[in-house]
Design a protein around this motif. Structure first.
Motif, PDB file in Angstrom:
ATOM      1  N   ASN A   1      -3.127  -0.123 -14.427  1.00 16.33           N
ATOM      2  CA  ASN A   1      -3.155  -0.503 -15.836  1.00 16.33           C
ATOM      3  C   ASN A   1      -4.567  -0.573 -16.425  1.00 16.33           C
ATOM      4  O   ASN A   1      -4.728  -0.571 -17.649  1.00 16.33           O
ATOM      5  CB  ASN A   1      -2.450  -1.865 -15.992  1.00 16.33           C
ATOM      6  CG  ASN A   1      -2.290  -2.315 -17.420  1.00 16.33           C
ATOM      7  OD1 ASN A   1      -2.727  -3.395 -17.781  1.00 16.33           O
ATOM      8  ND2 ASN A   1      -1.665  -1.503 -18.250  1.00 16.33           N
TER       9      ASN A   1
ATOM     10  N   GLY B   1      -1.069  -0.484 -22.396  1.00 19.75           N
ATOM     11  CA  GLY B   1      -0.170  -1.413 -23.068  1.00 19.75           C
ATOM     12  C   GLY B   1       0.746  -2.152 -22.101  1.00 19.75           C
ATOM     13  O   GLY B   1       1.015  -1.691 -20.992  1.00 19.75           O
TER      14      GLY B   1
ATOM     15  N   CYS C   1       4.414  -4.813 -22.116  1.00 24.73           N
ATOM     16  CA  CYS C   1       5.484  -5.481 -22.859  1.00 24.73           C
ATOM     17  C   CYS C   1       6.585  -5.901 -21.893  1.00 24.73           C
ATOM     18  O   CYS C   1       6.608  -5.496 -20.726  1.00 24.73           O
ATOM     19  CB  CYS C   1       6.055  -4.577 -23.953  1.00 24.73           C
ATOM     20  SG  CYS C   1       7.205  -3.312 -23.343  1.00 24.73           S
TER      21      CYS C   1
ATOM     22  N   GLN D   1      -2.086   2.404 -25.455  1.00 25.17           N
ATOM     23  CA  GLN D   1      -2.756   1.115 -25.623  1.00 25.17           C
ATOM     24  C   GLN D   1      -1.774  -0.005 -25.982  1.00 25.17           C
ATOM     25  O   GLN D   1      -2.100  -1.174 -25.801  1.00 25.17           O
ATOM     26  CB  GLN D   1      -3.833   1.207 -26.688  1.00 25.17           C
ATOM     27  CG  GLN D   1      -3.312   1.191 -28.122  1.00 25.17           C
ATOM     28  CD  GLN D   1      -4.370   0.778 -29.130  1.00 25.17           C
ATOM     29  OE1 GLN D   1      -5.504   0.493 -28.768  1.00 25.17           O
ATOM     30  NE2 GLN D   1      -3.994   0.742 -30.400  1.00 25.17           N
ATOM     31  N   GLY D   2      -0.622   0.343 -26.510  1.00 23.95           N
ATOM     32  CA  GLY D   2       0.332  -0.678 -26.894  1.00 23.95           C
ATOM     33  C   GLY D   2       1.761  -0.192 -26.742  1.00 23.95           C
ATOM     34  O   GLY D   2       2.043   0.992 -26.925  1.00 23.95           O
ATOM     35  N   ILE D   3       2.665  -1.119 -26.378  1.00 25.95           N
ATOM     36  CA  ILE D   3       4.089  -0.809 -26.254  1.00 25.95           C
ATOM     37  C   ILE D   3       4.849  -1.825 -27.094  1.00 25.95           C
ATOM     38  O   ILE D   3       4.679  -3.040 -26.924  1.00 25.95           O
ATOM     39  CB  ILE D   3       4.574  -0.901 -24.793  1.00 25.95           C
ATOM     40  CG1 ILE D   3       3.632  -0.152 -23.849  1.00 25.95           C
ATOM     41  CG2 ILE D   3       5.989  -0.374 -24.670  1.00 25.95           C
ATOM     42  CD1 ILE D   3       3.973  -0.334 -22.374  1.00 25.95           C
TER      43      ILE D   3
ATOM     44  N   ARG E   1      -7.068   5.420 -30.791  1.00 25.68           N
ATOM     45  CA  ARG E   1      -6.522   4.121 -31.216  1.00 25.68           C
ATOM     46  C   ARG E   1      -6.153   4.078 -32.701  1.00 25.68           C
ATOM     47  O   ARG E   1      -6.596   3.191 -33.442  1.00 25.68           O
ATOM     48  CB  ARG E   1      -7.524   3.013 -30.902  1.00 25.68           C
ATOM     49  CG  ARG E   1      -7.960   3.001 -29.443  1.00 25.68           C
ATOM     50  CD  ARG E   1      -8.986   1.921 -29.172  1.00 25.68           C
ATOM     51  NE  ARG E   1      -9.537   2.037 -27.837  1.00 25.68           N
ATOM     52  CZ  ARG E   1      -9.009   1.484 -26.727  1.00 25.68           C
ATOM     53  NH1 ARG E   1      -7.901   0.780 -26.823  1.00 25.68           N
ATOM     54  NH2 ARG E   1      -9.579   1.637 -25.549  1.00 25.68           N
TER      55      ARG E   1
ATOM     56  N   ASN F   1       0.278  -2.065 -34.411  1.00 27.84           N
ATOM     57  CA  ASN F   1       1.536  -2.759 -34.135  1.00 27.84           C
ATOM     58  C   ASN F   1       2.608  -2.209 -35.071  1.00 27.84           C
ATOM     59  O   ASN F   1       2.316  -1.449 -35.990  1.00 27.84           O
ATOM     60  CB  ASN F   1       1.380  -4.267 -34.312  1.00 27.84           C
ATOM     61  CG  ASN F   1       2.426  -5.055 -33.545  1.00 27.84           C
ATOM     62  OD1 ASN F   1       3.359  -4.484 -32.976  1.00 27.84           O
ATOM     63  ND2 ASN F   1       2.289  -6.377 -33.516  1.00 27.84           N
TER      64      ASN F   1
ATOM     65  N   THR G   1      -5.125   0.244 -35.862  1.00 32.94           N
ATOM     66  CA  THR G   1      -6.236  -0.328 -35.103  1.00 32.94           C
ATOM     67  C   THR G   1      -7.511   0.257 -35.696  1.00 32.94           C
ATOM     68  O   THR G   1      -8.210  -0.394 -36.447  1.00 32.94           O
ATOM     69  CB  THR G   1      -6.124  -0.017 -33.601  1.00 32.94           C
ATOM     70  OG1 THR G   1      -4.951  -0.644 -33.081  1.00 32.94           O
ATOM     71  CG2 THR G   1      -7.331  -0.569 -32.848  1.00 32.94           C
TER      72      THR G   1
END
Length: 847
Positions: free
Chosen positions: A565, A577, A579, A619-621, A672, A676, A693
């Protein structure tokens, strides 16, 4: 004669002795011609030995006379063998042996072994890292010392050499200098060589001459010692963990035992000498024996306190624009003062680094330099000896990540750590920009707030109105030790960031749960997850994911998560990311379209691929039912993935004027873009609102048509703060898990939180309230700041630079005894004997 030279002489004697045996055998076997050849060989070795002794001991040495007699003897025997006269093997062997024994005894008894120590500084301003070792060696009557300043080169961005520098004329008068091209390392074979440049060819900005790379120097000595050119107030940069010289050096001097943990584990422990720093020797000695002020310094400083202003390479590289604005701010503050004198000492490699890495900013820097000098704002210091300068100063102002802070700390002089983003005096509410840095709770429970000075504040009604609750008892005034606190089953749990422990609070009593591993770098953990059964702490530099069982308080570690990660991509550490998905925690790779699903109960993991076209890291989930929405680190595609069915859909038809701009350099990139997602259903259609972002706008996505359009938030989100107290790297965005009707929108530059109805556009501010008077009562002032910065006062809205100059400090005032005690923790000795201890150790190894 050095030990190496004496050993070479003794080796030659042994070689001659072995030839004597062969001569005897050849004569006995009537191989006279072979014996004569060997006699010639003996004579050649004797001449070589005599030449060596003459060079080191002089022609009048008794051993040289004996060798001359030996050569005459071998010639006579050679002639006798040629004429077949007096060819008795045993007699010849005996007379040769007797003469050689006398030579061997003379080498042992008449030739005194001396130590030869070579010091190879490259920048005169860094001589202090070697100086006290040289002083100890120079004071030893049995040691010959050579200080050989070596040339170094600036480097172009492509790594090629540019201008050469040679600073041999900048050393103190009492230091005898040997020119680097007049010293024959092969002939001398020094007993010990001391260096302070660990990089060889690996430095991006400068390079010493390649002859002086550590792998080459190691060919000439059995004792190569690296002494850091820096000292530290508690931390070390990651870039210092493994340098080329560490591999080739026999020993590495470190400040104290704790610093072993900063270095790469592959370096053997036997290499480390925890003796302190010669730089501390220098500053302690010179503070006890201060030199006279140079040039116009005395006149400029008369009747004033002198403040040492340090501008570091690290501070400049972090955000060059902010750094230069800060310089101007500092100059302007001091220009108006009659009671304070600013002494500015730029880093000696500042201009070279600007040329190599920030060329576009150099003209602004030079303009500021010109302003300082021409407007006579203070003392401009370009002298080589920083310790002399420190003795003439009353206090330090500047960056924290520099070795100069430790020198002031050891010297017992106040340190005021600047924030390079602050370039105005604080206004009434500017404290909000520093205090209000929220970490939003994953379940929307924000009753507890951890402030940057390691205090816990509490909102009894969960309405963002906070009162002081308790101190977290870290012993430090800063350092970012904890991220967030949450109440679970009647206990308060405080989740770590730089700390390597979890705090459990019950009835305001703290129990610390320490973890198995310890690390010396900051940034142990980056986030957390919890439910009614477990707390999961997500690692950044810490080697493992930590699971804490809330019922049993058992701590377990999962090693494979961090390796997957957290990745170093092009020199930057990136975190994928994370979650929750059912009973799994999902971890994304920051580099590929790979994912680890970890069962929260069993901690078993399984790997899955999204098989998306983009393969650039996540970078995000954001979960939504069975779907996972993937926000890329690199690339401009928004991906919807159903891990259960394998279905993938990607959305990349962005509005024409959408772009991603990398902070702080304002460079357009494809990194990025998204931050969200909020899910909404408007007019019967499913809609996603995506906050940015580094993207320059919010977006809406119509699920049915796949059309991405700009979405205008009901409140304005600027992309930078009001001023340096409100520094912001993003505009803000949606926080927590939100629905369309009741979403929370955070404005980072203004430090404001809003409740927004995505469908109607209605919104209201959720006021985050602290009492300024109560906050001020809990400001610590001068204190131990963190493990990485022992004792100082940090610039803030409560303690501005002007406040420091006016001696109008909020919190504890400066305590010299407390500071000296704090800095003794990061120095193996505080009596100024590091240099002597290093030399004595090396001498002991040689003898």
């Amino acid at each position: 004669m050095t030990k190496t030279q004496k050993k070479r002489a003794e080796d030659l004697v042994r070689q001659i002795e072995q030839v004597h045996e062969k001569i005897k055998e050849d004569i006995l076997q009537n191989s006279t011609a072979l014996a004569m050849e060997l006699l010639t060989d003996c004579q050649s070795k004797a001449i070589l030995l005599g030449t060596l002794i003459e060079k080191t001991e002089g022609e009048e040495t008794v051993t040289v006379t004996m060798l001359e007699e030996y050569c005459e003897l071998t010639y006579t025997i050679h002639e006798n063998l040629s004429n077949k006269e007096d060819v008795h093997a045993n007699k010849i062997y005996k007379v040769l042996r007797q003469k050689l024994i006398k030579i061997s005894n003379s080498i042992r008894n008449d030739i005194h072994m001396r130590i030869e120590a070579v010091f190879l500084p490259y920048k005169a301003s860094m001589w202090d890292s070697l100086e006290s070792v040289w002083q100890a060696a120079d004071a030893d009557p049995d040691c010959d010392t050579y200080v050989i300043p070596i040339p170094y080169y600036d480097k172009n961005p492509d790594g090629s050499f540019r201008e050469m520098h040679y600073e041999a004329d900048q050393y103190p008068d009492e230091v005898p200098i040997t020119k680097y091209d007049e010293f024959d390392f092969g002939e001398h074979q020094p007993d010990m060589i001391f260096i302070h440049n660990p990089y060889d060819s690996a430095n991006l900005v400068t390079s010493v001459h390649p002859f002086f790379y550590s792998d080459n120097l190691k060919k000439f000595t059995n004792c190569l010692i690296y002494i850091p050119y820096y000292a530290t107030a508690g931390g070390m940069s990651e870039g210092q963990a493994l340098c080329p010289a560490y591999i080739n050096a026999d020993y590495i001097v470190i400040q104290s035992e704790k610093y072993r943990k900063f270095f790469d584990r592959r370096i053997p422990d036997s290499k480390f000498l925890a003796f302190g720093s010669p730089k501390f020797d220098s500053v302690l000695h010179k503070c006890q024996n201060p030199p006279a002020a140079v040039g116009t310094w005395k006149e400029k400083a008369a009747g004033k306190k002198v403040y040492f202003y340090n501008t570091s390479i690290g501070g400049m590289l972090e955000n060059t624009d902010a750094f230069l604005k800060k310089m101007k701010y500092v100059f302007d503050i001091f220009k108006k003062r009659e009671d304070a004198c600013l002494l500015w000492r730029p880093h000696p490699l500042m201009e070279s680094t600007l040329d190599s890495m920030r060329k576009g900013y150099k003209s602004r820097y030079l303009a500021l330099k010109k302003k300082f000098i021409e407007e006579d704002i203070g003392i401009f210091d370009e002298t080589a000896d920083i310790e002399n300068t420190i003795t003439l100063c009353d206090a330090y102002i500047g960056d924290s990540a520099t070795s100069v802070t430790s020198l002031f700390g050891i010297a017992g002089k106040p340190l005021f750590i600047l924030n390079n983003y602050i370039n105005t005096l604080p206004k009434t509410d500017d404290w909000r920009g520093e205090v209000i840095h929220p970490i939003w709770d994953i379940w929307g429970d924000d009753r507890y707030w951890v402030t940057s000075n390691n205090q816990l504040w509490f909102s009894e009604n969960n309405d963002y109105h906070y009162k002081f609750y308790m101190d977290l008892e870290t012993g430090y005034s800063g350092g970012g030790y904890y991220l967030k606190a949450a109440e679970i089953k009647g206990k308060i749990y405080v989740f770590p960031q730089n700390a390597r422990n979890l705090l459990v609070i019950e009835n305001k009593k703290i129990k610390k749960v320490d973890f198995r591993f310890d690390i010396m770098q900051n940034g142990a953990f980056c986030s957390y997850w919890y439910n009614e059964k477990y707390i999961f702490l997500i690692p950044f530099r810490y080697p493992a994911l930590v699971r804490f069982d809330i019922e049993t308080e058992e701590v377990q570690y999962i090693d494979e998560i961090r390796k997957f990660n957290v990745r170093n991509i092009n020199g930057e550490w990136c975190v994928g990311g994370i979650c929750a998905y059912g009973n799994d925690l999902v971890f994304a790779s920051p580099k590929e379209s790979s994912f680890l699903f970890m069962d929260m109960d069993t901690m078993k993991t399984r790997a899955l691929e999204s098989n998306a076209k983009s393969n650039l890291g996540v970078q995000g989930i954001v979960p939504n039912g069975d779907e996972l929405w993937l926000l890329p680190i690199n690339g401009m595609l928004l991906t919807q993935w159903n891990p259960k069915t394998g279905e993938v859909r990607e959305y990349g038809d962005l509005p024409r004027n959408f772009k991603s701009v990398r902070w702080p350099y304002e460079l357009e990139c494809e990194e990025r873009p998204f931050g969200n997602i909020v899910f909404s259903r408007k007019d019967g259609k499913e809609q996603l609102i995506i906050s940015p972002t580094w993207g320059n706008m919010f977006l809406s996505l119509d699920r049915e048509s796949g059309i991405l359009e700009e979405w205008k938030p009901p409140v304005s989100l600027a992309n930078c703060g009001n001023n340096g107290y409100f520094s912001a790297i993003v505009a803000g965005g949606f926080v927590g898990f939100a629905s369309g009707e009741k979403s929370r929108l955070w404005c980072e530059p203004a430090r404001k939180l809003y409740e927004v109805n995505i469908d109607t556009g209605e919104y209201k501010e959720i006021r985050i309230v602290f009492d300024c008077v109560e906050l001020r009562e809990h400001i610590l002032g001068f204190a131990e700041e963190s493990e990485w910065m022992q004792y100082c006062l940090c610039e803030s809205a409560f303690n501005s630079l002007k406040d420091f100059l006016d001696d109008n400090i909020t919190g504890s005032r400066f305590d010299i005894e407390r500071q000296v005690r704090a800095y003794e923790k990061v120095n193996a000795n505080s009596d100024g004997t590091c240099g002597k201890n290093v030399y004595d150790f090396a001498k002991g190894k040689i003898l």
